[in-house]
Scaffold this motif. Structure first.
Motif, short mmCIF file in Angstrom:
data_model
loop_
_atom_site.label_atom_id
_atom_site.label_comp_id
_atom_site.label_asym_id
_atom_site.label_seq_id
_atom_site.Cartn_x
_atom_site.Cartn_y
_atom_site.Cartn_z
N ASP A 88 -2.73 2.04 11.33
CA ASP A 88 -1.54 2.40 10.56
C ASP A 88 -0.95 1.18 9.84
O ASP A 88 -0.40 1.29 8.74
CB ASP A 88 -0.49 3.01 11.49
CG ASP A 88 0.75 3.46 10.76
OD1 ASP A 88 0.63 4.05 9.67
OD2 ASP A 88 1.86 3.20 11.27
N ALA A 89 -1.06 0.02 10.46
CA ALA A 89 -0.48 -1.20 9.90
C ALA A 89 -1.42 -1.94 8.95
O ALA A 89 -1.04 -2.98 8.39
CB ALA A 89 -0.07 -2.14 11.03
N GLU A 90 -2.63 -1.44 8.74
CA GLU A 90 -3.60 -2.12 7.88
C GLU A 90 -3.23 -1.90 6.40
O GLU A 90 -3.24 -0.77 5.92
CB GLU A 90 -5.00 -1.57 8.15
CG GLU A 90 -6.08 -2.08 7.21
CD GLU A 90 -6.14 -3.60 7.14
OE1 GLU A 90 -6.00 -4.14 6.02
OE2 GLU A 90 -6.31 -4.25 8.20
N PRO A 91 -2.93 -2.96 5.65
CA PRO A 91 -2.52 -2.80 4.25
C PRO A 91 -3.66 -2.48 3.29
O PRO A 91 -3.43 -1.88 2.24
CB PRO A 91 -1.88 -4.15 3.91
CG PRO A 91 -2.54 -5.13 4.84
CD PRO A 91 -2.81 -4.37 6.10
N ASP A 92 -4.88 -2.86 3.64
CA ASP A 92 -6.02 -2.61 2.75
C ASP A 92 -6.47 -1.15 2.91
O ASP A 92 -6.91 -0.75 3.99
CB ASP A 92 -7.17 -3.56 3.09
CG ASP A 92 -8.34 -3.39 2.14
OD1 ASP A 92 -9.24 -2.58 2.48
OD2 ASP A 92 -8.35 -4.03 1.09
N THR A 148 -9.00 3.26 5.89
CA THR A 148 -9.79 4.49 5.95
C THR A 148 -10.96 4.34 6.90
O THR A 148 -11.24 5.22 7.73
CB THR A 148 -10.30 4.87 4.55
OG1 THR A 148 -9.18 5.15 3.70
CG2 THR A 148 -11.20 6.10 4.60
N ALA A 149 -11.66 3.22 6.79
CA ALA A 149 -12.80 2.95 7.67
C ALA A 149 -12.36 2.87 9.14
O ALA A 149 -13.06 3.35 10.04
CB ALA A 149 -13.50 1.67 7.25
N ASP A 150 -11.19 2.27 9.37
CA ASP A 150 -10.69 2.16 10.74
C ASP A 150 -10.42 3.54 11.33
O ASP A 150 -10.78 3.82 12.49
CB ASP A 150 -9.39 1.33 10.76
CG ASP A 150 -9.63 -0.15 10.52
OD1 ASP A 150 -10.79 -0.58 10.61
OD2 ASP A 150 -8.64 -0.87 10.26
N TYR A 151 -9.80 4.42 10.54
CA TYR A 151 -9.52 5.77 11.05
C TYR A 151 -10.81 6.57 11.24
O TYR A 151 -10.92 7.38 12.17
CB TYR A 151 -8.57 6.51 10.11
CG TYR A 151 -7.10 6.20 10.37
CD1 TYR A 151 -6.50 6.57 11.57
CD2 TYR A 151 -6.33 5.53 9.43
CE1 TYR A 151 -5.16 6.29 11.81
CE2 TYR A 151 -4.99 5.25 9.67
CZ TYR A 151 -4.41 5.63 10.87
OH TYR A 151 -3.08 5.35 11.12
N GLN A 152 -11.76 6.36 10.36
CA GLN A 152 -13.05 7.04 10.54
C GLN A 152 -13.71 6.60 11.84
O GLN A 152 -14.26 7.42 12.59
CB GLN A 152 -13.97 6.74 9.35
CG GLN A 152 -13.55 7.44 8.08
CD GLN A 152 -14.36 7.02 6.87
OE1 GLN A 152 -14.92 5.92 6.84
NE2 GLN A 152 -14.42 7.88 5.87
N ASP A 153 -13.64 5.32 12.14
CA ASP A 153 -14.19 4.80 13.39
C ASP A 153 -13.47 5.39 14.59
O ASP A 153 -14.09 5.75 15.60
CB ASP A 153 -14.10 3.28 13.40
CG ASP A 153 -14.74 2.67 14.64
OD1 ASP A 153 -15.95 2.87 14.83
OD2 ASP A 153 -14.03 2.01 15.41
N THR A 187 3.96 -2.85 7.60
CA THR A 187 3.04 -2.03 6.84
C THR A 187 2.91 -0.66 7.50
O THR A 187 2.80 -0.55 8.72
CB THR A 187 1.66 -2.69 6.76
OG1 THR A 187 1.81 -3.98 6.18
CG2 THR A 187 0.71 -1.87 5.92
N SER A 188 2.93 0.38 6.69
CA SER A 188 2.78 1.75 7.19
C SER A 188 1.85 2.53 6.28
O SER A 188 2.04 2.55 5.06
CB SER A 188 4.14 2.45 7.25
OG SER A 188 3.99 3.83 7.49
N SER A 189 0.88 3.18 6.87
CA SER A 189 -0.08 3.95 6.08
C SER A 189 0.53 5.22 5.50
O SER A 189 -0.02 5.81 4.57
CB SER A 189 -1.28 4.34 6.96
OG SER A 189 -0.89 5.22 8.00
N GLY A 208 1.61 -4.91 1.72
CA GLY A 208 2.05 -3.61 2.20
C GLY A 208 3.52 -3.54 2.57
O GLY A 208 3.96 -2.55 3.16
N LEU A 209 4.31 -4.55 2.20
CA LEU A 209 5.70 -4.62 2.64
C LEU A 209 6.71 -4.23 1.55
O LEU A 209 7.92 -4.27 1.80
CB LEU A 209 6.03 -6.01 3.16
CG LEU A 209 5.25 -6.44 4.42
CD1 LEU A 209 5.60 -7.86 4.82
CD2 LEU A 209 5.55 -5.46 5.57
#
Length: 560
Positions: free
Chosen positions: A497-501, A506-511, A183-185, A102-103
């Protein structure tokens, strides 16, 4: 909204205007802006009512919608959003990929593209744009000047403040690699925003584009700021400030599908009522943001009122700073159950509005379909207040005067409807109203309000621009630092926001969205409302965007 400067930007885009929802005019659009195609008459001039006079046409230094309406016709970005959607696609970059960590981002550029001054578009031109943005000095570093960069990317090359941007390398003439420090979403989405349009490095050098100077509380800009050079389907022919008209002409050498119109003349008309009268008299062919109160009459008279896809949210904010009762989840849940949001949407908001289930609309990544619901239940609200020992709850409820918003067309009426619902639950409501720019925003930002009405029109479909904006710190207007979960929410948003996968992010934001509605509930999402644009009968090919005028192209528009 102003817990960050990004929020403040969206106030500037729509000051004093009302918006509405979206369907396309007759005509079609393909996946890339430069390849729109479709039928319709070629030639002629479109006269469009513009809500304000752009102060300049260098999009990097701009921050309001009227300017972006114009510059989006003159420039292209590396990436863009497919017409009418929030789906990112290539523009000047035919394709792109993100590194696994993500860099870095690799952009494969279109061949055969030239700026309207004849300069070749290539990887070197891309990197010169990034270098120009990053190397602002003096007045150019002011948030008032380079607002989108400061808000979203951060610092500059002098290293005084941290920056998301690291560097740009022209790997070969058709490949540019942009590196970031973390990394930035939302970085790719940011590059589709109007201020990050790609400009001719030759013209910028010749016009000394970066020579911004501060004079007292204002700024002066170089001549280049009124002589922009891009790669878009139109080019600026004349800016007649005295007569309040801006004339664009078709770029005959455009790399994509040529514009159907010969010219666009933007007529600056600051008053919405006067814009409507000009449309009715034939002085203009269309205008942005007609009042929702006028939609029905305009449609009955034969005009096309095009409602954009919803891309905003209205919410009831709950401040935990001063009223200890509001730190109790049961009390905040009682507020949610007490409000008849279905009735509010039907009676107080434009056609096409819908009840919000969370702090973002469905077309933003991370939307969760299975969040806790708060259907209107007055008995449940009273029960929760009793269980919390707050049956005699009293709140200071702030609402703003001297303002309308796409998500809040009549603040007083919306306040009254909600206040009556809360009173029915046994809550004592103390009304406090102040002008939007005359104390309301200041008081809300300082945490003085127990309850307040506010909302957000998104810049991009990245969740970091929504929940990541509202709850970015524990000292925000909601006062979430007064709850034990406040720091946890802030940390989880930063981690997402920093998650590259992409799938995991998406799952993190849904949670997070699920927890926001079940475990935290820092406010009550109320509704999403569509903004509109109106044209006379016979205009075809316009595709409304969820991001409104800053992402809408007139290249496919035809006079019939």
């Amino acid at each position: 909204m102003r817990q960050t400067r990004t929020v403040h930007r969206r106030w500037l885009v729509a000051v004093g205007m009302v918006t509405v929802s979206a369907v396309a005019l007759t005509g079609c659009a393909q996946s890339q802006r430069g390849d729109q195609g479709g039928g319709g008459k070629t030639g002629g001039t479109l006269n469009f009512g513009l809500e304000g006079q752009p102060k300049l046409f260098d999009p990097f230094y701009a921050n309001e919608g009227a300017t972006f309406t114009v510059t989006h016709q003159i420039f292209n970005n590396l990436v863009t959003f497919k017409p009418g959607t929030t789906e990112l696609t290539g523009d000047l970059a035919s394709s792109y990929e993100t590194a696994a960590d993500g860099l870095s981002y690799t952009f494969h550029l279109r061949a055969g593209v030239k700026f309207t001054d004849g300069t070749t578009f290539d990887a070197d031109a891309v990197c010169k744009n990034f270098t120009r943005w990053y190397n602002q000095t003096g007045a150019g570093q002011s948030e008032a000047v380079s607002q989108y960069w400061v808000d979203n990317v951060g610092g500059f090359a002098d290293g005084k403040d941290p920056s998301l941007y690291k560097g740009c390398q022209a790997k070969d003439t058709s490949t540019a690699v942009v590196s970031v420090t973390k990394t930035s979403s939302q970085f790719l989405d940011l590059l589709a925003e109007a201020p990050f349009a790609i400009q001719s490095p030759t013209a910028m050098d010749k016009g000394k584009a970066n020579e911004v100077k501060q004079q007292g509380d204002s700024f002066t800009f170089p001549d280049y700021s009124n002589a922009p050079v891009g790669t878009g389907p139109f080019k600026l022919a004349k800016n007649d400030v005295a007569n309040k008209t801006i004339e664009l002409v078709r770029n005959e050498d455009y790399w994509g599908e040529k514009a159907k119109l010969d010219k666009i003349i933007f007529k600056v008309i600051g008053d919405e009522t006067v814009r409507k009268q000009e449309l009715q008299s034939g002085g203009i062919d269309g205008y942005n943001l007609p009042s929702p109160a006028d939609w029905s009459a305009l449609e009955t008279a034969g005009y096309q009122v095009l409602k954009r896809p919803v891309f905003n949210v209205l919410y009831l904010g709950v401040g935990q700073k001063n009223n200890a009762s509001l730190r109790d989840l049961k009390v905040r849940q009682a507020l949610a159950y007490a409000i008849n949001r279905d009735q509010l949407v039907k009676t107080q908001l434009p056609a096409g509005a819908k009840v919000a289930t969370q702090f973002q609309p469905e077309n933003v990544d991370g939307y969760a379909k299975d969040v806790q619901a708060y259907n209107y239940d007055l008995a449940r609200a009273k029960q929760l207040l009793n269980e919390a020992g707050a049956s005699k709850l009293s709140v200071n409820f702030y609402w703003p005067s001297e303002v309308t918003r796409p998500y809040m067309p009549n603040p007083q009426n919306i306040y009254t409807a909600i206040a009556n619902d809360l009173k029915a639950a046994g809550i004592t409501v103390n009304a406090i109203t102040k002008p939007w720019n005359g104390g309301y925003l200041t008081d809300v930002d300082q945490g003085k309000a127990d309850l307040f009405l506010l909302g957000w029109t998104g810049d991009i479909p990245a969740p970091a621009n929504w929940t990541g904006t509202f709850f970015a710190s524990t000292t925000n207007r909601f006062g979430i630092g007064n709850s034990p979960w406040g720091q946890q929410l802030v940390d989880s948003l930063k981690a997402a926001d920093a998650e590259p996968d992409t799938a995991k992010r998406t799952a993190d934001y849904q949670d997070i969205n699920k927890k926001l509605m079940s475990d935290y509930l820092p406010g009550v999402p109320l509704s999403h409302s569509p903004p509109a644009i109106v044209f006379k009968k016979g205009i075809t090919g316009f595709v409304p965007s969820p991001m409104t005028s800053s992402e809408e192209s007139y290249a496919s528009v035809s006079l019939g």
